[in-house]
Design a protein around this motif. Structure first.
Motif, PDB file in Angstrom:
ATOM      1  N   LYS A  81      31.050  13.669  55.282  1.00  0.00           N
ATOM      2  CA  LYS A  81      31.336  12.356  55.873  1.00  0.00           C
ATOM      3  C   LYS A  81      30.044  11.547  55.957  1.00  0.00           C
ATOM      4  O   LYS A  81      28.980  12.094  56.229  1.00  0.00           O
ATOM      5  N   HIS A  92      34.460  11.652  65.919  1.00  0.00           N
ATOM      6  CA  HIS A  92      34.194  12.807  65.043  1.00  0.00           C
ATOM      7  C   HIS A  92      33.140  13.715  65.701  1.00  0.00           C
ATOM      8  O   HIS A  92      32.204  14.155  65.048  1.00  0.00           O
ATOM      9  N   GLU A 102      31.456  17.020  64.277  1.00  0.00           N
ATOM     10  CA  GLU A 102      30.573  17.050  63.098  1.00  0.00           C
ATOM     11  C   GLU A 102      29.130  17.402  63.482  1.00  0.00           C
ATOM     12  O   GLU A 102      28.695  17.158  64.608  1.00  0.00           O
TER      13      GLU A 102
END
Length: 246
Positions: free
Chosen positions: A86, A127, A130
């Motif tokens: 990502k 997120h 991550e």
């Protein structure tokens, strides 16, 4: 009368640059000459930081230099970046620039709206799981690190590139006859004084992009005539056009 302007940035790659429109419309000559250049670390230098690119599931990009050097190092170290990596970019132009290296539609690419890390934090918090890698220049502040810490995001900073002087030649110094100088970083302002220690401003106008650059102009004992961005003019080209038209 302003006729010849030094823009301390590389020459625009597109003929459609607003700088060329200003040249044509207002009859001025633009000379593009960066006072410093960005140099990537070699794989050997990078390995000394003991960082493995594949230990991270997301990368935070704050500039195009960071994008270039991340992918260049991966290539040099023969690392294949996973398809599901990502990418979090501080602004859309950097997100679009990633297409130079990967197929945009297949990747998970996110971007902020202001060009500052703050606007990216809400997306990063969605997120939280991550592990973020933040490629930086050898000259940087702890602002990004502090902000990610404050938001309890797992992250590691690493140096991937450095700024080195791009000295003027003797001939360039001799023929330094500009009516206006446009700077985009404190490093560029310092480089002017390093290259031409006896530089006196006189009637030369000086423009600066960003508060840190403006501060450095004044710290070097120079007079600042134009500062961008502003509410009215978010870009240097917009501010420059308005200034010249006055």
């Amino acid at each position: 009368m302003i006729k010849k302007i030094l823009v301390s940035q590389p020459k625009p790659s597109s003929d459609k640059s607003p700088y060329y429109d200003i040249e044509k419309d207002l009859g001025v000559k633009m000379v593009f000459r960066p006072f410093f250049k960005v140099e990537g670390l070699s794989a050997k230098e990078f390995r000394q930081q003991k960082i493995n690119l594949l230990d991270y599931t997301a990368v935070v990009f704050t500039s195009r230099h960071a994008v270039d050097n991340y992918f260049n190092l991966a290539k040099e170290m023969r690392i294949t970046i996973p398809e599901d990596m990502k990418y979090f970019c501080v602004i859309e132009t950097i997100a679009l620039y990633i297409q130079k290296y990967v197929q945009y539609r297949k990747r998970k690419v996110f971007f902020g709206t202001t060009g500052k890390i703050d606007s990216l934090i809400p997306t990063m918090l969605k997120h939280k799981g991550e592990k973020f890698l933040v490629p930086q220049s050898s000259v940087h502040t702890d602002a990004v690190s502090s902000l990610l810490d404050a938001n309890k995001l797992k992250h590691t900073e690493c140096v991937m590139y450095r700024t080195v002087s791009n000295d003027l030649t003797e001939e360039e110094v001799k023929e330094f006859d500009y009516d206006m100088l446009v700077f985009f970083s404190p490093t560029g302002v310092k480089a002017l004084k390093e290259n031409i220690p006896d530089f006196t401003q006189g009637d030369v106008k000086i423009a600066a992009f960003g508060p840190a650059t403006a501060k450095e102009v004044e710290a070097q004992g120079l007079k600042l005539d134009l500062q961008a961005p502003s509410k009215e003019y978010p870009s240097m080209t917009g501010a420059l056009r308005a200034y010249l038209e006055k």
